[in-house]
Design a protein around this motif. Structure first.
Motif, short mmCIF file in Angstrom:
data_model
loop_
_atom_site.label_atom_id
_atom_site.label_comp_id
_atom_site.label_asym_id
_atom_site.label_seq_id
_atom_site.Cartn_x
_atom_site.Cartn_y
_atom_site.Cartn_z
N ILE A 4 0.86 -0.77 -0.10
CA ILE A 4 0.08 -0.01 -0.14
C ILE A 4 1.15 1.50 -0.19
CG2 ILE A 4 -1.25 1.30 1.19
CD1 ILE A 4 -1.80 -1.38 2.94
N ARG A 5 0.41 1.92 -0.31
CA ARG A 5 1.40 3.65 -0.67
C ARG A 5 0.11 4.76 -0.47
NH1 ARG A 5 4.75 5.04 -5.58
NH2 ARG A 5 6.23 3.86 -3.82
N TRP A 57 -8.35 1.50 -7.83
CA TRP A 57 -9.27 1.06 -6.03
C TRP A 57 -10.31 1.43 -6.09
CZ3 TRP A 57 -5.51 -2.37 -6.48
CH2 TRP A 57 -4.34 -2.34 -7.26
N ILE A 58 -10.79 2.50 -6.51
CA ILE A 58 -11.68 2.88 -5.64
C ILE A 58 -12.81 1.94 -6.23
CG2 ILE A 58 -12.29 5.19 -7.80
CD1 ILE A 58 -13.23 4.90 -3.94
N ASP A 59 -13.02 1.57 -7.81
CA ASP A 59 -14.01 0.84 -7.67
C ASP A 59 -13.92 -0.90 -7.69
OD1 ASP A 59 -15.00 2.98 -9.89
OD2 ASP A 59 -13.15 2.62 -11.06
N ASP A 96 -3.67 -5.90 -3.70
CA ASP A 96 -2.02 -5.39 -3.78
C ASP A 96 -1.30 -3.85 -4.50
OD1 ASP A 96 0.69 -5.74 -3.18
OD2 ASP A 96 0.65 -7.02 -5.29
N GLY A 97 -0.76 -3.61 -4.37
CA GLY A 97 -0.60 -2.00 -4.87
C GLY A 97 -1.32 -0.51 -4.80
N LEU A 98 -1.96 -0.97 -3.49
CA LEU A 98 -3.12 0.40 -3.65
C LEU A 98 -2.25 1.63 -3.33
CD1 LEU A 98 -6.03 1.28 -2.37
CD2 LEU A 98 -5.71 0.28 -0.47
#
Length: 107
Positions: A4-5, A57-59, A96-98
Motif C-alpha cells: 500500500i502506498r 482502486w476506488i472501483d 495489492d498496490g493500493l
C-alpha cells in the motif's frame, strides 16, 4: 502481503506491507503512517482515518455504507468523491498496490 502506498498532503510517500483481512486503518496504525489518527480505533465513530482512494482502486471497493457516508460529513477536510474511511476498507489480495492520498489534516 499487500503493498500500500500512502501519499501525504505534502506529497511525501510512505509504502507499507499489510496482511490480507485487516483494515487499511489498522495496517496504517501498525506501520505508524503519519496522517492516520484513528481516534476511535475503527468503530466508525470519528473521521480521523479519512483517505482518498485513487483510481482504479476506488472501483474495487464495496460502496460505503450510510454510516460511513454520514461520518465523512464530519471529516476535518471536506470529503471528495473518492473519500473513504480507512477503517471500513478490508484489505484483500486484489488490493495489492493500493494507492491512497491523505488529507491535510484529520482534526
Amino acid at each position: 502481503m499487500i503493498h500500500i502506498r500512502f501519499i501525504a498532503a505534502d506529497q511525501s510517500v510512505q509504502d507499507i506491507q499489510a496482511e490480507p483481512g485487516q483494515s487499511l486503518m489498522k495496517a496504517a496504525v501498525d506501520a505508524n503512517v503519519r496522517g492516520i489518527e484513528a481516534d476511535c480505533g475503527g468503530t466508525l465513530t470519528c473521521a480521523t482515518c479519512h483517505v482518498m482512494v485513487n483510481a482504479p482502486w476506488i472501483d474495487q471497493l464495496p460502496p460505503p455504507v450510510a454510516d460511513e457516508r454520514d461520518m465523512l460529513d464530519f471529516a476535518a477536510c471536506p470529503a471528495q468523491a473518492d473519500s473513504r474511511l480507512s477503517c471500513q476498507i478490508v484489505l484483500t489480495p486484489e488490493l495489492d498496490g493500493l494507492v491512497v492520498r491523505l488529507p491535510a489534516k484529520q482534526h
